[in-house]
Design a protein around this motif. Structure first.
Motif, PDB file in Angstrom:
ATOM      1  N   UNK A   1      42.333  37.582  46.656  1.00  0.00           N
ATOM      2  CA  UNK A   1      41.580  36.476  46.064  1.00  0.00           C
ATOM      3  C   UNK A   1      42.539  35.385  45.607  1.00  0.00           C
ATOM      4  N   UNK A   2      42.014  34.173  45.520  1.00  0.00           N
ATOM      5  CA  UNK A   2      42.787  33.037  45.045  1.00  0.00           C
ATOM      6  C   UNK A   2      42.769  33.030  43.527  1.00  0.00           C
TER       7      UNK A   2
ATOM      8  N   UNK B   1      52.040  33.060  43.774  1.00  0.00           N
ATOM      9  CA  UNK B   1      51.571  32.006  42.869  1.00  0.00           C
ATOM     10  C   UNK B   1      50.149  31.571  43.174  1.00  0.00           C
ATOM     11  N   UNK B   2      49.727  31.733  44.423  1.00  0.00           N
ATOM     12  CA  UNK B   2      48.393  31.254  44.807  1.00  0.00           C
ATOM     13  C   UNK B   2      47.419  32.374  45.145  1.00  0.00           C
ATOM     14  N   UNK B   3      47.932  33.538  45.565  1.00  0.00           N
ATOM     15  CA  UNK B   3      47.054  34.621  45.999  1.00  0.00           C
ATOM     16  C   UNK B   3      47.473  35.931  45.344  1.00  0.00           C
ATOM     17  N   UNK B   4      46.479  36.701  44.939  1.00  0.00           N
ATOM     18  CA  UNK B   4      46.734  38.012  44.352  1.00  0.00           C
ATOM     19  C   UNK B   4      46.013  39.081  45.148  1.00  0.00           C
TER      20      UNK B   4
ATOM     21  N   UNK C   1      30.154  39.184  45.688  1.00  0.00           N
ATOM     22  CA  UNK C   1      30.347  38.682  44.329  1.00  0.00           C
ATOM     23  C   UNK C   1      31.561  37.772  44.193  1.00  0.00           C
ATOM     24  N   UNK C   2      32.680  38.161  44.829  1.00  0.00           N
ATOM     25  CA  UNK C   2      33.907  37.384  44.630  1.00  0.00           C
ATOM     26  C   UNK C   2      34.550  36.988  45.948  1.00  0.00           C
ATOM     27  N   UNK C   3      33.864  37.230  47.059  1.00  0.00           N
ATOM     28  CA  UNK C   3      34.509  37.082  48.356  1.00  0.00           C
ATOM     29  C   UNK C   3      34.379  35.732  48.991  1.00  0.00           C
TER      30      UNK C   3
ATOM     31  N   UNK D   1      39.410  32.972  49.799  1.00  0.00           N
ATOM     32  CA  UNK D   1      40.559  33.846  49.947  1.00  0.00           C
ATOM     33  C   UNK D   1      40.202  35.318  49.755  1.00  0.00           C
ATOM     34  N   UNK D   2      39.099  35.597  49.095  1.00  0.00           N
ATOM     35  CA  UNK D   2      38.801  36.980  48.750  1.00  0.00           C
ATOM     36  C   UNK D   2      38.440  37.794  49.985  1.00  0.00           C
ATOM     37  N   UNK D   3      38.852  39.048  49.990  1.00  0.00           N
ATOM     38  CA  UNK D   3      38.563  39.924  51.121  1.00  0.00           C
ATOM     39  C   UNK D   3      38.592  41.361  50.630  1.00  0.00           C
TER      40      UNK D   3
END
Length: 334
Positions: free
Chosen positions: A55-56, A89-92, A117-119, A127-129
């Motif tokens: 996710x971003x 810094x941008x993606x976790x 929900x968050x994808x 960004x979420x996957x």
């Protein structure tokens, strides 16, 4: 320094080692039937299933991702055993790990619920996957085969080297020490449930090398001490006690230094990878390897070698008596 008096206690150390190895074997067999694996396969040999969420960090917070994921797992009746976080810094990324016995269909539904929900956004620019993955003992057979070849090669090399540099009895004691330390190391792995990864497999060869170094310190002290007549007059037990006492500081320092070096390397590796989770298990495994080698080299090997040396000395004395008797008989005959 007071002399360590353990070389005559071979039966005591055999009992202690046998108990630890038996407990490890029993626990390993129990886990084989109750947890799908003899050891706790981890990392490279994942006997677990995963749901990974990317996710971003600019779009959603980690707390919201965790809350949504846990709710999705609860709704689909699955429980994760641990999770690993990493990111830039941008993606976790959060990787949730489940036992291999978890229903993959339920995990797939949970992954879909997380994505809702968050994808991904409707235009697929998010960004979420989330996904389900099962790594079925990835490369385990090949790595174990290579580790076995490496361990066998090191043991053979050590035996030949010790026969040439020292004596056959010393080489035999070191070989027994290798077998003992490896068995003790694997038993401790089963007892502590340390996750088995490629680092753990590599540490099997590390145990043999560390045992070789410790035995070299011990036998070198013994060989140098034999230059004095006073030392030669001692019993085999006293000789080994003196040598073990003299070698203890050096062997302990080497074990601690190598463990510290392994921990530092793993720490930098974990920092570079963005997570400290991968550091814990290899460090614990290295500590177990050091503990097994230190105990086996300083206590088990001297007690075994003292017996081998005692029998070898008796055999040499009998052979010398026969030789002297034969010479006297030859002179009488003349």
């Amino acid at each position: 320094m007071n002399k360590i008096k353990f070389s005559s206690k071979m039966h005591l150390f055999i009992i202690i080692s046998s108990i630890i190895i038996a407990i490890g074997l029993a626990m390993g067999l129990a886990f084989h039937f109750t947890a799908d694996t003899f050891f706790n396969w981890g990392g490279d040999y994942a006997s677990y299933r995963t749901v990974e969420v990317r996710y971003s960090v600019h779009e959603i917070s980690t707390e919201d991702v965790m809350s949504a994921s846990e709710q999705a797992f609860e709704d689909n009746g699955v429980d994760y055993i641990t999770y690993v976080t990493s990111g830039m810094s941008t993606e976790s990324r959060i990787e949730f790990r489940f036992t291999a016995s978890q229903d993959p269909d339920a995990l797939s539904k949970a992954a879909e619920a997380i994505n809702q929900k968050v994808g991904l956004a409707s235009d697929n620019t998010g960004y979420a996957m989330a996904y389900v993955d099962l790594n079925a003992h990835f490369n385990s057979d090949r790595d174990i085969m290579y580790a076995g070849i490496a361990v066998a090669s090191i043991v053979v090399f050590q035996f030949i080297y010790f026969v040439i540099r020292y004596k056959l009895t010393m080489a035999a004691a070191a070989f027994i020490g290798n077998v003992h330390n490896l068995a003790l190391f694997y038993a401790l792995l089963a007892i502590t449930r340390v996750q088995v990864s490629s680092a753990v497999v590599a540490l099997s060869a590390f145990v043999v090398v560390l045992t070789m170094i410790g035995c070299a310190f011990l036998f070198e002290k013994l060989r140098k001490s034999f230059r004095t007549d006073e030392y030669k007059a001692m019993s085999s037990f006293d000789q080994l006690d003196n040598a073990a006492t003299a070698a203890l500081p050096a062997v302990s320092f080497v074990n601690v230094a190598i463990f510290a070096a392994v921990a530092i390397v793993l720490a930098f590796t974990a920092i570079a990878g963005g997570t400290a989770f991968g550091l814990l298990m290899p460090c614990v495994c290295a500590l177990l390897a050091v503990a097994a080698c230190w105990y086996g080299t300083m206590f088990f090997v001297p007690s075994v070698y003292s017996r081998l040396k005692m029998h070898a000395d008796k055999y040499a004395a009998k052979k010398a008596v026969k030789y002297v008797g034969a010479k006297k008989a030859a002179k009488v005959a003349e």
